[in-house]
Write a protein that holds these residues in place. Structure first.
Motif, PDB file in Angstrom:
ATOM      1  N   TYR A 231       0.842  -1.194   0.000  1.00 49.35           N
ATOM      2  CA  TYR A 231       0.000   0.000   0.000  1.00 49.35           C
ATOM      3  C   TYR A 231       0.880   1.248   0.000  1.00 49.35           C
ATOM      4  N   LYS A 232       0.325   2.339  -0.544  1.00 53.39           N
ATOM      5  CA  LYS A 232       1.070   3.597  -0.541  1.00 53.39           C
ATOM      6  C   LYS A 232       0.617   4.446   0.630  1.00 53.39           C
ATOM      7  N   VAL A 233       1.569   4.972   1.348  1.00 56.33           N
ATOM      8  CA  VAL A 233       1.257   5.843   2.478  1.00 56.33           C
ATOM      9  C   VAL A 233       1.918   7.185   2.217  1.00 56.33           C
ATOM     10  N   GLU A 234       1.108   8.261   2.219  1.00 52.73           N
ATOM     11  CA  GLU A 234       1.700   9.575   1.967  1.00 52.73           C
ATOM     12  C   GLU A 234       1.419  10.501   3.149  1.00 52.73           C
ATOM     13  N   ARG A 235       2.207  11.576   3.200  1.00 55.08           N
ATOM     14  CA  ARG A 235       2.003  12.519   4.288  1.00 55.08           C
ATOM     15  C   ARG A 235       1.095  13.651   3.835  1.00 55.08           C
ATOM     16  N   ARG A 236       0.138  13.961   4.725  1.00 58.04           N
ATOM     17  CA  ARG A 236      -0.832  15.004   4.435  1.00 58.04           C
ATOM     18  C   ARG A 236      -1.162  15.683   5.736  1.00 58.04           C
ATOM     19  N   PRO A 237      -1.245  17.010   5.697  1.00 61.37           N
ATOM     20  CA  PRO A 237      -1.696  17.647   6.927  1.00 61.37           C
ATOM     21  C   PRO A 237      -3.201  17.447   7.102  1.00 61.37           C
ATOM     22  N   MET A 238      -3.606  16.949   8.240  1.00 56.24           N
ATOM     23  CA  MET A 238      -5.038  16.725   8.497  1.00 56.24           C
ATOM     24  C   MET A 238      -5.315  16.966   9.970  1.00 56.24           C
ATOM     25  N   ARG A 239      -6.569  17.268  10.279  1.00 54.84           N
ATOM     26  CA  ARG A 239      -6.963  17.397  11.678  1.00 54.84           C
ATOM     27  C   ARG A 239      -7.278  16.019  12.226  1.00 54.84           C
ATOM     28  N   GLN A 240      -6.552  15.620  13.241  1.00 57.61           N
ATOM     29  CA  GLN A 240      -6.720  14.257  13.746  1.00 57.61           C
ATOM     30  C   GLN A 240      -6.695  14.217  15.264  1.00 57.61           C
ATOM     31  N   TRP A 241      -7.286  13.162  15.801  1.00 60.81           N
ATOM     32  CA  TRP A 241      -7.214  12.908  17.236  1.00 60.81           C
ATOM     33  C   TRP A 241      -5.860  12.290  17.573  1.00 60.81           C
ATOM     34  N   MET A 242      -5.274  12.822  18.625  1.00 59.18           N
ATOM     35  CA  MET A 242      -3.980  12.308  19.069  1.00 59.18           C
ATOM     36  C   MET A 242      -4.073  11.913  20.539  1.00 59.18           C
ATOM     37  N   MET A 243      -3.195  11.006  20.934  1.00 64.15           N
ATOM     38  CA  MET A 243      -3.086  10.637  22.344  1.00 64.15           C
ATOM     39  C   MET A 243      -1.690  11.033  22.801  1.00 64.15           C
ATOM     40  N   ARG A 244      -1.630  11.710  23.939  1.00 64.03           N
ATOM     41  CA  ARG A 244      -0.375  12.274  24.396  1.00 64.03           C
ATOM     42  C   ARG A 244       0.512  11.216  25.073  1.00 64.03           C
ATOM     43  N   ILE A 245       0.871  10.201  24.318  1.00 66.96           N
ATOM     44  CA  ILE A 245       1.688   9.110  24.882  1.00 66.96           C
ATOM     45  C   ILE A 245       3.093   9.623  25.216  1.00 66.96           C
ATOM     46  N   THR A 246       3.512  10.692  24.525  1.00 66.94           N
ATOM     47  CA  THR A 246       4.863  11.218  24.756  1.00 66.94           C
ATOM     48  C   THR A 246       5.056  11.685  26.194  1.00 66.94           C
ATOM     49  N   ALA A 247       3.966  12.072  26.827  1.00 67.44           N
ATOM     50  CA  ALA A 247       4.071  12.500  28.226  1.00 67.44           C
ATOM     51  C   ALA A 247       4.587  11.359  29.091  1.00 67.44           C
ATOM     52  N   TYR A 248       4.340  10.140  28.640  1.00 70.22           N
ATOM     53  CA  TYR A 248       4.697   8.971  29.437  1.00 70.22           C
ATOM     54  C   TYR A 248       6.017   8.330  29.011  1.00 70.22           C
ATOM     55  N   ALA A 249       6.721   8.975  28.076  1.00 68.84           N
ATOM     56  CA  ALA A 249       7.922   8.354  27.503  1.00 68.84           C
ATOM     57  C   ALA A 249       8.883   7.874  28.594  1.00 68.84           C
ATOM     58  N   GLU A 250       9.189   8.763  29.498  1.00 71.50           N
ATOM     59  CA  GLU A 250      10.159   8.431  30.533  1.00 71.50           C
ATOM     60  C   GLU A 250       9.666   7.266  31.408  1.00 71.50           C
ATOM     61  N   ARG A 251       8.401   7.314  31.780  1.00 69.61           N
ATOM     62  CA  ARG A 251       7.871   6.261  32.654  1.00 69.61           C
ATOM     63  C   ARG A 251       7.740   4.930  31.918  1.00 69.61           C
ATOM     64  N   ILE A 335       9.179  19.420  -2.624  1.00 73.98           N
ATOM     65  CA  ILE A 335       9.568  18.032  -2.862  1.00 73.98           C
ATOM     66  C   ILE A 335       9.723  17.291  -1.536  1.00 73.98           C
ATOM     67  N   ALA A 336      10.394  17.947  -0.600  1.00 76.81           N
ATOM     68  CA  ALA A 336      10.659  17.308   0.682  1.00 76.81           C
ATOM     69  C   ALA A 336       9.379  17.014   1.456  1.00 76.81           C
ATOM     70  N   THR A 337       8.447  17.958   1.446  1.00 81.04           N
ATOM     71  CA  THR A 337       7.228  17.774   2.224  1.00 81.04           C
ATOM     72  C   THR A 337       6.425  16.591   1.726  1.00 81.04           C
ATOM     73  N   ARG A 338       6.438  16.413   0.436  1.00 80.60           N
ATOM     74  CA  ARG A 338       5.609  15.342  -0.096  1.00 80.60           C
ATOM     75  C   ARG A 338       6.192  13.959   0.197  1.00 80.60           C
ATOM     76  N   LYS A 339       7.477  13.911   0.379  1.00 81.00           N
ATOM     77  CA  LYS A 339       8.105  12.616   0.696  1.00 81.00           C
ATOM     78  C   LYS A 339       7.635  12.126   2.054  1.00 81.00           C
ATOM     79  N   SER A 340       7.338  10.858   2.143  1.00 77.37           N
ATOM     80  CA  SER A 340       7.004  10.311   3.452  1.00 77.37           C
ATOM     81  C   SER A 340       8.310  10.122   4.215  1.00 77.37           C
ATOM     82  N   GLU A 341       8.172   9.938   5.504  1.00 79.38           N
ATOM     83  CA  GLU A 341       9.380   9.725   6.289  1.00 79.38           C
ATOM     84  C   GLU A 341      10.095   8.455   5.875  1.00 79.38           C
ATOM     85  N   VAL A 342       9.289   7.503   5.424  1.00 75.89           N
ATOM     86  CA  VAL A 342       9.887   6.248   4.974  1.00 75.89           C
ATOM     87  C   VAL A 342      10.807   6.502   3.780  1.00 75.89           C
ATOM     88  N   ASP A 343      10.275   7.313   2.805  1.00 75.61           N
ATOM     89  CA  ASP A 343      11.085   7.624   1.625  1.00 75.61           C
ATOM     90  C   ASP A 343      12.348   8.385   2.002  1.00 75.61           C
TER      91      ASP A 343
END
Length: 861
Positions: A231-251, A335-343
């Motif tokens: 499957y192809k996965v591309e990066r797009r700015p979108m409004r999405q629900w996020m979970m703040r898991i980063t707050a727990y990184a250290e723990r 060009i850079a923005t359209r590239k996915s992080e994988v690319d």
RNA sequence: GCCGAAGUGGCGGAAUUGGCAGACGCGCUGGACUCAAAAUCCAGUCUAGCUAACCCUAGGUGGGGGUUCGACUCCCCCCUUCGGCACCA
């Protein structure tokens, strides 16, 4: 004659069902044990032979522990939301609820066929509104919580509001400043927007991973799987629900250290969290007021920083760039923005662009150029780096391609032939009038320079994480609706707890909406609501939760599956948590296992659960390969169907073989011959106990066992028990085979030891064991019979074979009483003819005598 | 490239505070039972040399070196396989 497993197995499965044999007494006063299997996604393909492997392992453990007097909680359920059912619905227009139900019925039948001792009264199903009511409820708890970095824990959002009301944001690190008066003067909308930057569940407009073919976004953790499938996965700015898991990184990182988990899984989680220690350093832009803040783990190399690089999306790029470069930069950015992080990751050659601007290196005081390049990522650190080609391979490569200067600031070893030198060494070329690092090792140099930077107010020690917040929404139908209403004034309201569950509306068609919205957007009656509290009109959130949501807390629901008042009773949770043994596939190492730990910790902070971690001990079953030692797949035609194997050899044989193949965690190939082998073993067991008339075999007598046979029995009791405790089922089975071989040889077989053996066999092959047990005269199940005991004194051999060696080579053996003293052993060695022959005419230089083991004579000429 | 796990007969695999390598099972070979087969049972099965046979001798746990009376086990170097990470500054 073969034993009639078909009759026996269905008889006992019915017996266990009818008698509720494995129902957990949740209020029991016995010692408690919670053993959990990862619940399956009930796919249309039915069970494959990989499932029974883990399930049998935990089943053996549970059956054993019940016989050892434990009250065991061992439940099973279904992780039934998910894309395959929805994709099938798109093609057929059959409601996913229907296919899901059919698939669950197939799975349940197949699992029951294996005689696994689950308490089926606790079955959960993530798609059941009675279950997802509580998934939604937990979502609301997270939405209404924020992470207080001072307390290092999540707290209720009301507490934050109260604090802002009283003291403003002064004490809250990283929060935009608000005085109490300002806060009080805020409008509803302003308050709403301010709070949303703290919530554990929040909406953000960010570049996300959009998959057009799936019609949904994916979490970072999920990308690889789908890309692999083509499957192809591309990066797009979108409004999405996020979970703040980063707050727990250290723990998440810290608390994992105490868990008994496979090292590889721990490693994967550590990698994913990606903690690094370093520093922020500010570089002043030449002839401007701006400063560029970089993040580096090697502040000690700052004297070697010969240029800096910004991510193309960095907010300062436009501001600082030379006007002549504007169009070129714009093109590069696009060009850079359209590239996915994988690319970005797979492209090997480095690209970049000089901005025309410079900063001052604060250590050398010299101007250095500012470049942009897409090897620097906006999302990590500050999106800007100081490039030190002398000590960084990427920077070296970049510097070489664009002819930028290279200065070594760590002395490589004399024989160094490489380019960038990244290891420890002595600092060189690193001094200015105020400070010198020269001569220091890396770690000393780091602390010294950080100290200097901090004193000058241009740097600060800092820890960074690779972990990103969890993208939580999906543009799918078949998932839990997110209980949020978007009001006309731009604020959000939560669906009142009393109105949960927020049911999925029924749809006629399941196709993607054609936009980037979920198919739920098409259910217009469902979407339009009026908020009771404010009277404002609103639209329901049309995204649904990802498949991982339901599995984040199912282990808690099993403890209290029927409660309509709470998601899990606190007293019961306290009595049963944590899970003592959790078995499942290693493919969930960073997905399910990380998300579940995160939710658990949030629930812990909010006072709903009492343990920091949900799963104490984790094991992964190894993959079962096809008979050709390749991965099982339809296209290779090497898939083994458990239904067929059970039909041919019975469930007990399947269970026994899956455990006998090898160590639980290892990858191992299926073998039909092997199944036949254990099936033969079970037939030998049957014939050992049951005569051709169906009654107890006539050679079994209520008599005393010979000392030798008694020893084998006690050795077997010991080994089987110990091996089950340490999940080494393959060697436990070997020992049982040895016992049966010995017992078969006896003309008269002692009843007591043979009965004991049936109990040892029971966790592994419960149906045949129950049948033999009843033929031996018991009227009830053996499931709660006490586990046989062994006596250490009877385990030990009375005589041992002592090895006689000359120069470390085995020459002879003597059979002696156990604990024969060393002197006596030496005497025996000297008398031994073979030994004498080898020592003949030679000088004995040294004698090594180890009691009960060996005598080794070292001779020379 | 980095990190982790692992390499043992024809096959799956046993054996760890360093002490008989190959338990147990599969496969294979021979035998018993049978008119025959299936099933079952018994014996053998690491390699090479010597032997009519037993014995005996030598070698052997991915490769090379080391420590040790003694190494599958401990140390160093290398090879292979599997899993993970991989511009994370």
């Amino acid at each position: 004659m073969r034993y009639d497993f078909a009759v026996i197995e269905s008889k006992w499965q019915k017996y266990w069902d009818d008698h509720q044999t494995f129902r957990t007494d949740i209020l029991s006063s016995k010692p408690k044990l919670y053993v959990l299997d990862m619940f399956p996604y009930p796919s249309g393909a039915g069970l494959h032979v990989g499932h029974p492997e883990g399930y049998t392992a935990t089943d053996i453990f549970c059956r054993y522990k019940r016989m050892k007097g434990f009250e065991v909680l061992h439940p099973m359920g279904w992780d039934a939301f998910g894309l395959p059912a929805e994709r099938y619905a798109m093609q057929t227009n059959i409601h996913p609820r229907i296919t899901t139900e059919e698939n669950i019925n197939t799975f349940r039948r197949q699992i029951k066929m294996l005689g696994l001792s689950y308490d089926w009264s606790r079955e959960v199903n993530t798609t059941d509104p009675k279950y997802y009511k509580w998934t939604q409820w937990i979502f609301l708890q997270l939405y209404n919580a924020w992470y207080d970095r001072r307390a290092k824990k999540a707290r209720r959002i009301e507490e934050l509001e109260r604090e802002l009301q009283q003291r403003g944001s002064a004490d809250i690190a990283g929060a935009p400043f608000v005085s109490p008066n300002e806060w009080q003067a805020f409008t509803r909308k302003q308050k709403h927007d301010y709070l949303s930057q703290f919530r554990l569940a929040y909406v953000a407009e960010i570049p996300v991973n959009w998959c057009e073919q799936l019609g949904t976004v994916l979490a970072n953790e999920e990308i690889d799987e789908w890309v692999e499938k083509g499957y192809k996965v591309e990066r797009r700015p979108m409004r999405q629900w996020m979970m703040r898991i980063t707050a727990y990184a250290e723990r998440l990182l810290e608390d994992a250290a105490e868990l008994d988990w496979p090292e590889s899984t721990q490693e994967q989680q550590r990698n994913w969290i990606g903690r690094s220690e370093g520093a922020f350093i500010d570089f002043a832009v030449v002839e401007r007021n701006e400063r560029i803040r970089v993040y580096t783990t090697r502040p000690d190399t700052i004297f070697g920083a010969t240029y800096i690089v910004l991510a193309p999306e960095h907010p300062l790029v436009e501001t600082i760039s030379h006007p002549e470069k504007a169009s070129e930069i714009k093109r590069y950015k696009e060009i850079a923005t359209r590239k996915s992080e994988v690319d970005r990751g797979t492209e090997k050659t480095k690209t970049g662009l000089f901005t025309g601007a410079h900063v001052i290196n604060p250590a050398t005081g010299k101007p250095i150029p500012i470049w942009i390049a897409d090897y620097v990522l906006l999302g990590y650190g500050t999106g800007a780096i100081m490039a030190v080609p002398g000590q960084d391979e990427r920077d070296w490569e970049f510097a070489e391609s664009f002819n930028l200067p290279i200065v070594r600031t760590v002395q490589p070893p004399p024989d160094w032939t490489g380019k960038a030198y990244v290891d420890d060494g002595v600092a060189i070329n690193s001094a200015n009038p105020e400070i010198s690092l020269d001569g220091l090792g890396v770690s000393e140099a780091k602390s010294k320079i950080i100290n200097w930077l901090e004193r000058k107010g241009i740097g600060k020690a800092s820890t960074q994480f690779k972990l990103r917040d969890w993208l939580f929404s999906r543009q799918r139908y078949w998932g839990e609706p997110i209980p949020i209403i978007h009001l006309e004034d731009g604020t959000m309201a939560t669906v009142p707890e009393a109105d949960l569950p927020l049911l999925l509306p029924d749809l006629e068609k399941f196709q993607p909406s054609g936009t980037t919205e979920s198919p739920l957007a098409l259910a217009s009656n469902w979407v339009a609501v009026v908020d009771k509290e404010t009277g404002l009109t609103g639209r329901r959130e049309t995204n649904t939760m990802p498949q991982w949501a339901g599995s984040c807390w199912y282990y808690l629901r099993y403890i209290d599956p029927y409660s309509t008042e709470v998601f899990c009773s606190k007293t019961l949770e306290q009595a049963w948590m944590p899970v003592q043994l959790y078995v499942g596939g290693s493919e969930h190492a960073v997905l399910h296992l990380m998300y579940a730990r995160f939710w658990h910790k949030a629930l812990y902070d909010l006072g709903y659960v009492t343990t920091k971690e949900p799963f104490l001990k984790l094991r992964h079953q190894g993959t079962i390969l096809g008979e050709d030692s390749r991965k099982m797949s339809k296209s290779r035609g090497n898939v083994v169907n458990p239904d067929e194997v059970v039909k041919e050899y019975g469930a007990d044989s399947v269970r026994l073989f899956e455990m006998f193949m090898g160590p639980l965690e290892e990858m191992k190939p299926w073998s039909t011959r092997g199944v036949e082998g254990v099936f033969r073993f079970l037939n030998r067991v049957w014939r050992l106990f049951v005569g051709s008339d169906g009654k107890v075999e006539s050679s079994i007598k209520d008599c005393t066992a010979t000392a030798e046979f008694e020893r084998v029995y006690h050795q077997t009791v010991k080994k089987v028990g110990e091996d089950i405790e340490s999940l080494r089922f393959n060697t436990a089975i070997s020992q049982m085979m040895i016992f049966v071989n010995e017992a078969t040889k006896l003309e008269v077989k002692p009843l007591r030891e043979l009965k004991g053996f049936v109990l040892l066999l029971a966790p592994f092959a419960p149906h045949i064991a129950e049948e033999i047990w009843s033929i031996l005269g018991s009227r009830s199940s053996l499931a709660y019979e006490p586990w046989p005991q062994f006596h250490e004194s009877k385990v030990k051999e009375s005589k041992v074979e002592v090895v006689l060696q000359v120069n470390g080579k085995l020459r002879s053996k003597v059979l002696v009483e156990i604990d024969t003293p060393e002197g006596e052993l030496e005497r025996l060695a000297n008398e031994d003819e073979v030994i004498r022959r080898h020592c003949d005419g030679k000088k004995i230089l040294k004698k090594i005598v180890v009691k009960n083991k060996l005598v080794n004579l070292v001779v020379g000429n």
